[in-house]
Design a protein around this motif. Structure first.
Motif, short mmCIF file in Angstrom:
data_model
loop_
_atom_site.label_atom_id
_atom_site.label_comp_id
_atom_site.label_asym_id
_atom_site.label_seq_id
_atom_site.Cartn_x
_atom_site.Cartn_y
_atom_site.Cartn_z
N VAL A 39 0.82 -1.21 0.00
CA VAL A 39 0.00 0.00 0.00
C VAL A 39 0.85 1.27 0.00
CG1 VAL A 39 -1.86 -1.19 1.21
CG2 VAL A 39 -0.22 0.16 2.51
N CYS A 40 2.15 1.13 0.16
CA CYS A 40 3.02 2.31 0.19
C CYS A 40 3.58 2.65 -1.19
CB CYS A 40 4.17 2.10 1.17
SG CYS A 40 3.64 1.93 2.89
N TYR A 41 3.55 1.70 -2.11
CA TYR A 41 4.06 1.93 -3.45
C TYR A 41 2.93 2.34 -4.37
CZ TYR A 41 8.86 0.36 -2.80
OH TYR A 41 10.17 0.28 -2.43
N ARG A 42 3.03 3.53 -4.94
CA ARG A 42 1.97 4.08 -5.78
C ARG A 42 2.48 4.29 -7.21
NH1 ARG A 42 -1.89 6.04 -2.08
NH2 ARG A 42 -1.57 4.76 -0.19
N VAL A 43 1.54 4.34 -8.13
CA VAL A 43 1.89 4.59 -9.54
C VAL A 43 1.69 6.07 -9.87
CG1 VAL A 43 1.27 2.25 -10.23
CG2 VAL A 43 -0.46 4.07 -10.31
N ASP A 44 2.30 6.51 -10.96
CA ASP A 44 2.14 7.88 -11.45
C ASP A 44 1.02 7.98 -12.48
OD1 ASP A 44 4.16 9.14 -9.96
OD2 ASP A 44 5.68 8.35 -11.31
N LEU A 82 -7.65 5.23 -7.79
CA LEU A 82 -8.10 4.00 -7.14
C LEU A 82 -7.22 3.66 -5.95
CD1 LEU A 82 -10.05 1.57 -7.24
CD2 LEU A 82 -8.37 0.41 -8.69
N GLN A 83 -5.91 3.75 -6.12
CA GLN A 83 -5.00 3.48 -5.02
C GLN A 83 -5.20 4.47 -3.88
OE1 GLN A 83 -1.12 3.57 -6.89
NE2 GLN A 83 -1.17 1.35 -7.30
N LYS A 84 -5.39 5.72 -4.24
CA LYS A 84 -5.61 6.74 -3.20
C LYS A 84 -6.89 6.47 -2.43
CE LYS A 84 -6.24 11.73 -2.62
NZ LYS A 84 -6.30 13.06 -3.30
N ASN A 85 -7.97 6.17 -3.14
CA ASN A 85 -9.27 5.99 -2.50
C ASN A 85 -9.35 4.71 -1.66
OD1 ASN A 85 -10.20 8.36 -3.68
ND2 ASN A 85 -11.06 7.31 -5.46
N GLU A 86 -8.66 3.66 -2.13
CA GLU A 86 -8.77 2.37 -1.44
C GLU A 86 -7.67 2.16 -0.40
OE1 GLU A 86 -11.26 0.30 -1.79
OE2 GLU A 86 -12.22 1.52 -3.33
N ILE A 108 -5.53 -8.48 11.27
CA ILE A 108 -5.34 -9.10 12.59
C ILE A 108 -6.05 -8.28 13.66
CG2 ILE A 108 -3.65 -9.71 14.35
CD1 ILE A 108 -3.71 -11.56 11.89
N ASP A 109 -6.06 -6.95 13.51
CA ASP A 109 -6.74 -6.07 14.46
C ASP A 109 -8.23 -5.96 14.17
OD1 ASP A 109 -4.40 -5.61 15.79
OD2 ASP A 109 -4.03 -3.64 14.92
N ARG A 110 -8.72 -6.74 13.19
CA ARG A 110 -10.14 -6.82 12.84
C ARG A 110 -10.69 -5.52 12.25
NH1 ARG A 110 -9.80 -10.04 17.61
NH2 ARG A 110 -10.50 -12.18 17.25
N HIS A 111 -9.80 -4.71 11.68
CA HIS A 111 -10.26 -3.52 10.96
C HIS A 111 -10.67 -3.90 9.54
CE1 HIS A 111 -10.52 0.67 9.71
NE2 HIS A 111 -9.69 0.42 8.70
N LEU A 112 -10.05 -4.95 9.00
CA LEU A 112 -10.36 -5.45 7.67
C LEU A 112 -10.78 -6.92 7.76
CD1 LEU A 112 -7.22 -4.14 5.71
CD2 LEU A 112 -9.51 -3.14 5.65
N THR A 113 -11.65 -7.33 6.86
CA THR A 113 -11.96 -8.75 6.74
C THR A 113 -10.90 -9.40 5.85
OG1 THR A 113 -13.31 -8.48 4.74
CG2 THR A 113 -14.43 -8.23 6.87
N VAL A 114 -10.89 -10.72 5.84
CA VAL A 114 -9.96 -11.43 4.96
C VAL A 114 -10.19 -11.04 3.51
CG1 VAL A 114 -9.31 -13.70 4.06
CG2 VAL A 114 -9.67 -13.39 6.52
N GLU A 115 -11.46 -11.01 3.11
CA GLU A 115 -11.79 -10.68 1.72
C GLU A 115 -11.30 -9.27 1.37
OE1 GLU A 115 -13.84 -11.97 3.91
OE2 GLU A 115 -14.20 -13.98 3.06
N GLN A 116 -11.51 -8.31 2.27
CA GLN A 116 -11.06 -6.94 2.01
C GLN A 116 -9.54 -6.86 1.90
OE1 GLN A 116 -12.93 -5.13 5.44
NE2 GLN A 116 -14.55 -4.19 4.20
N ALA A 117 -8.85 -7.51 2.82
CA ALA A 117 -7.39 -7.47 2.81
C ALA A 117 -6.83 -8.08 1.53
CB ALA A 117 -6.84 -8.21 4.02
N VAL A 118 -7.40 -9.20 1.09
CA VAL A 118 -6.93 -9.86 -0.13
C VAL A 118 -7.18 -8.98 -1.35
CG1 VAL A 118 -7.37 -11.79 -1.70
CG2 VAL A 118 -7.07 -12.21 0.75
N LEU A 119 -8.38 -8.40 -1.46
CA LEU A 119 -8.69 -7.54 -2.60
C LEU A 119 -7.78 -6.31 -2.63
CD1 LEU A 119 -12.59 -7.68 -2.75
CD2 LEU A 119 -10.97 -8.55 -4.45
N LEU A 120 -7.51 -5.73 -1.47
CA LEU A 120 -6.64 -4.57 -1.42
C LEU A 120 -5.21 -4.94 -1.80
CD1 LEU A 120 -7.95 -2.80 1.81
CD2 LEU A 120 -8.15 -1.97 -0.54
N SER A 121 -4.78 -6.14 -1.46
CA SER A 121 -3.43 -6.56 -1.81
C SER A 121 -3.30 -6.83 -3.31
CB SER A 121 -3.05 -7.83 -1.03
OG SER A 121 -3.70 -8.97 -1.55
#
Length: 294
Positions: A145-150, A158-162, A229-242
């Motif tokens: 999530v720290c590496y962004r495109v130009d 999309l990267q900014k919003n998600e 792990i802190d339950r801020h994201l679900t597994v599905e959300q974390a995978v899609l964001l990755s």
């Protein structure tokens, strides 16, 4: 305290994901990158299938309050020859469920909880907690999530919003500075941030760190892993964001359907197993059963 129905619900979801993975492709059909990745992480996860050689799976409490897995009357052992023991009943139930869910053929490559236990028990790389923490934090320097495109602009937005909301949550949650960058070198993570995470991870057990490092490696992100792990994201959300950039490219250029399905189910199953492993080895995991009333 972890309730039995909660553990069972998580396991049912995980078993369904594992079944999807096993039904889409056999181990010999995996792409070379996936095969290499699996071998590097799961030394004890055999890719060859084997006929089921037992009828019943049970758990028992052994010396020191540790729990053992029994296949019929034989005690399960690790690839290193150690007695397969886990620290609490809930994890024992989870592992036993994996073994019991296998059909006529044992598909070891779907048994992620068992593999994580084998890794923690045998410790094939002979590392201590400090070394594991250092390895996990190295991913912070190359965090997804720290590496962004130009460009293109649509992917930038999309990267900014998600990703930004999760990144800001992480910074506020741990009172650190992480940031993002479109530079090929990525953002420069302050040493104070790394020290904060290092101190936090020292509170984890060796077993929990085994699971956490596994999750971080799947998602290639400390931010997404800790958010889950802190339950801020679900597994599905974390995978899609990755997989945000990959999913963006698929929407624009299409994909090989079976390969996409396999990759998605595989990553979900691994991530879910790792997260469940962390929770089962870091919380009070005595199973509380409801009493039957007359």
């Amino acid at each position: 305290m972890l309730h039995l129905h909660t553990t069972a619900a998580m396991l049912r979801s995980l078993v369904r994901l594992q079944s999807h993975v096993g039904s889409i492709l056999s181990p010999t059909q995996m792409c070379p990158r996936s095969q290499q990745f699996r071998f590097a992480l799961n030394y004890s996860s055999a890719t060859a299938e084997r006929r089921r050689f037992y009828q019943d799976v049970s758990i028992s409490q052994g010396e020191g309050g540790l729990y053992e897995i029994n296949l019929d009357r034989r005690k399960l052992k690790t690839p290193g020859g150690n007695l397969f023991t886990v620290p609490n009943e809930a994890l024992a139930i989870a592992v036993a469920t994996e073994w019991d869910a296998q059909k006529d053929t044992l598909k070891f490559y779907t048994m992620h909880l068992s593999t994580l236990c084998n890794t923690a028990l045998d410790n094939p790389t002979h590392r201590n907690k400090d070394q594991m923490i250092t390895a996990a934090l190295k991913f912070l320097d190359t965090d997804t999530v720290c590496y962004r495109v130009d460009e293109p602009h649509s992917l930038v937005e999309l990267q900014k919003n998600e990703w930004d909301p999760v990144l800001h949550w992480m910074e506020n949650r741990y009172n650190v500075t992480i940031g993002s960058s479109s530079s090929i070198l990525g953002p420069e993570i302050p040493e104070a941030t790394k020290d904060t995470f290092r101190q936090h991870l020292k509170s984890y057990t060796f077993w929990s760190l085994t699971g956490l490092e596994y999750v971080i490696t799947q998602l290639k992100s400390v931010v997404l892993s800790m958010g889950m792990i802190d339950r801020h994201l679900t597994v599905e959300q974390a995978v899609l964001l990755s997989r945000l950039e990959e999913e963006y490219q698929i929407q624009h250029w299409g994909n090989v359907e079976w390969a996409h399905d396999y990759d998605m189910f595989e990553l979900r199953a691994r991530t879910a197993a790792g997260a469940l492993f962390v929770h089962l080895t870091s919380e009070s995991s005595t199973v509380k059963r409801k009493l039957m009333q007359d």
